[in-house]
Motif scaffolding. Sequence first.
Motif, PDB file in Angstrom:
ATOM      1  N   ALA A 191     -56.533  17.396 -67.754  1.00  0.00           N
ATOM      2  CA  ALA A 191     -56.399  18.325 -67.016  1.00  0.00           C
ATOM      3  C   ALA A 191     -55.031  18.391 -65.529  1.00  0.00           C
ATOM      4  O   ALA A 191     -54.509  19.511 -65.362  1.00  0.00           O
ATOM      5  CB  ALA A 191     -57.026  17.585 -65.257  1.00  0.00           C
ATOM      6  N   HIS A 216     -53.800  19.376 -59.333  1.00  0.00           N
ATOM      7  CA  HIS A 216     -55.267  19.499 -59.920  1.00  0.00           C
ATOM      8  C   HIS A 216     -55.981  18.766 -58.619  1.00  0.00           C
ATOM      9  O   HIS A 216     -55.730  17.782 -58.457  1.00  0.00           O
ATOM     10  CB  HIS A 216     -55.362  18.946 -61.027  1.00  0.00           C
ATOM     11  CG  HIS A 216     -56.586  19.041 -62.159  1.00  0.00           C
ATOM     12  ND1 HIS A 216     -58.480  18.936 -61.534  1.00  0.00           N
ATOM     13  CD2 HIS A 216     -56.746  20.243 -62.923  1.00  0.00           C
ATOM     14  CE1 HIS A 216     -59.117  19.654 -62.297  1.00  0.00           C
ATOM     15  NE2 HIS A 216     -58.088  20.689 -63.209  1.00  0.00           N
ATOM     16  N   CYS A 229     -65.017  25.831 -66.249  1.00  0.00           N
ATOM     17  CA  CYS A 229     -63.980  24.723 -66.326  1.00  0.00           C
ATOM     18  C   CYS A 229     -65.068  23.082 -65.609  1.00  0.00           C
ATOM     19  O   CYS A 229     -66.059  23.490 -64.931  1.00  0.00           O
ATOM     20  CB  CYS A 229     -62.867  24.344 -64.398  1.00  0.00           C
ATOM     21  SG  CYS A 229     -62.131  22.921 -64.196  1.00  0.00           S
ATOM     22  N   HIS A 249     -66.070  21.913 -62.849  1.00  0.00           N
ATOM     23  CA  HIS A 249     -66.236  23.129 -61.307  1.00  0.00           C
ATOM     24  C   HIS A 249     -67.377  22.128 -60.139  1.00  0.00           C
ATOM     25  O   HIS A 249     -67.232  23.005 -59.096  1.00  0.00           O
ATOM     26  CB  HIS A 249     -66.189  24.390 -61.537  1.00  0.00           C
ATOM     27  CG  HIS A 249     -68.035  24.342 -62.323  1.00  0.00           C
ATOM     28  ND1 HIS A 249     -67.603  24.691 -63.700  1.00  0.00           N
ATOM     29  CD2 HIS A 249     -69.280  24.319 -61.514  1.00  0.00           C
ATOM     30  CE1 HIS A 249     -69.555  25.064 -63.811  1.00  0.00           C
ATOM     31  NE2 HIS A 249     -70.019  24.267 -62.764  1.00  0.00           N
ATOM     32  N   CYS A 286     -65.440  19.723 -57.655  1.00  0.00           N
ATOM     33  CA  CYS A 286     -64.667  20.193 -56.716  1.00  0.00           C
ATOM     34  C   CYS A 286     -64.241  21.290 -55.540  1.00  0.00           C
ATOM     35  O   CYS A 286     -65.529  22.616 -56.021  1.00  0.00           O
ATOM     36  CB  CYS A 286     -64.014  21.534 -58.237  1.00  0.00           C
ATOM     37  SG  CYS A 286     -62.359  22.154 -57.774  1.00  0.00           S
ATOM     38  N   CYS A 303     -63.751  25.072 -56.172  1.00  0.00           N
ATOM     39  CA  CYS A 303     -64.463  25.471 -57.071  1.00  0.00           C
ATOM     40  C   CYS A 303     -65.081  27.727 -56.386  1.00  0.00           C
ATOM     41  O   CYS A 303     -65.131  27.645 -55.031  1.00  0.00           O
ATOM     42  CB  CYS A 303     -66.415  25.315 -57.354  1.00  0.00           C
ATOM     43  SG  CYS A 303     -67.143  26.409 -58.517  1.00  0.00           S
ATOM     44  N   CYS A 353     -64.296  30.112 -61.303  1.00  0.00           N
ATOM     45  CA  CYS A 353     -64.382  28.646 -62.394  1.00  0.00           C
ATOM     46  C   CYS A 353     -65.678  28.183 -62.931  1.00  0.00           C
ATOM     47  O   CYS A 353     -65.672  27.385 -64.146  1.00  0.00           O
ATOM     48  CB  CYS A 353     -64.039  27.708 -61.493  1.00  0.00           C
ATOM     49  SG  CYS A 353     -62.320  28.155 -60.011  1.00  0.00           S
ATOM     50  N   CYS A 355     -56.320  24.440 -64.523  1.00  0.00           N
ATOM     51  CA  CYS A 355     -57.035  25.287 -63.172  1.00  0.00           C
ATOM     52  C   CYS A 355     -56.938  26.289 -63.004  1.00  0.00           C
ATOM     53  O   CYS A 355     -55.853  26.977 -62.496  1.00  0.00           O
ATOM     54  CB  CYS A 355     -56.480  24.094 -61.934  1.00  0.00           C
ATOM     55  SG  CYS A 355     -57.348  24.234 -60.337  1.00  0.00           S
TER      56      CYS A 355
END
Length: 340
Positions: free
Chosen positions: A235, A249, A287, A290, A293, A296, A300, A318
């Motif tokens: 990441a 990130h 991602c 996502h 996150c 997001c 993503c 990212c």
Amino acid sequence: MNSENILEVKHLHKRFASKGVVVKAVTDVSFDVKPGETIGIVGESGCGKTTLGRCIVRAYDASEGEVFYRTRDGEELDFLKVDRKKMKSIRKEIQMVFQDPYSSLDPRMTVLDIIKEPLKANYPKMSKAEMDQRAKDMATKVGLNPTYLMRYPHAFSGGQRQRIGIARALILNPQIIVCDEAVSALDVSIQAQVINLLHDLQKEMKLTYLFISHDLSVVEHISDKVGVMYLGKMAEFAETEELYAHPLHPYTEALLSAVPVADPTVQIERIPLQGEIPNPANPPSGCYFHGRCRYCTEKCKTETPEFVELKPNHFVACHRAKELSLRGFAYDTKPEAKDE
Ligand SMILES: Nc1ncnc2c1ncn2[C@@H]1O[C@H](COP(=O)(O)OP(=O)(O)O)[C@@H](O)[C@H]1O
Ligand SMILES: [Mg+2]
């Protein structure tokens, strides 16, 4: 290979197939290592750290990718492509230290025989006296009392057993050591002793370390650079201070918010990671992070972010890395030392 590097991992993949499902344990991991550096690899359990380490030492066969390596003789090669015979000679230079000294040390062998074993396997013509001498010298170097070497592993404490594992890994005079959770099973005070030992040995023997750990506070103190893995992918990757102070990130930000701070007056708001770690046999779209996150967006959920060098020597995957301003570990909240 770049002439500054000793190791270049390029687009490494490892898939495990079992019972009709394919687990993507490592997906497209790339990073470079300079001689004498310590690279920390962190991330939650199951994110592929061990698999990555084992692919690099060729304990597992990678599914795709390259591991370029500069040998002690200065030869550049793809370690994953060399034939068996050549692999044996190069493996001497790339060794692994494991987490669990209980299971990785044969309980029926004396400690002397355990430390000697790699010599036996690689130098069949070496005399027993020479092997014994080298094993005793190495035991002394890692802080074991050579008069106890006829004992069996169970007679030693956890920290001493880890020293036995280190001695065995160093007896062939390697260039690179992959330490997989090498201190994770030890008490904090013993951890510090073993880390200091690894640090001293690194200087003395000019070693390069790949230091795998789920514990960010352990990795911080020993690593020059740190890679953060999530669900088999890298990441983020950067110099340690940069990564801890200025993470790019959101996953790194969340992990750092959970690292305990030594100063009891500092209150850190923990950023909770939502949801569960997804199944690497069925990873999310877009991602991989996502679903957990807090930043997001729609993009993503559908588009896979590239792993790019956003700042010099600071790599991240990212979509929003450029615009977000994430919180690092609490370096700057430490009270200033007062001159009196
Ligand atoms: N030999 C194996 N066969 C099948 N799946 C495996 C094997 N080893 C690891 N895995 C899977 O690969 C993923 C990464 O595991 P691992 O590399 O052990 O992660 P970590 O060391 O970060 O905890 C996990 O989902 C794990 O279940
Ligand atoms: Mg592991």
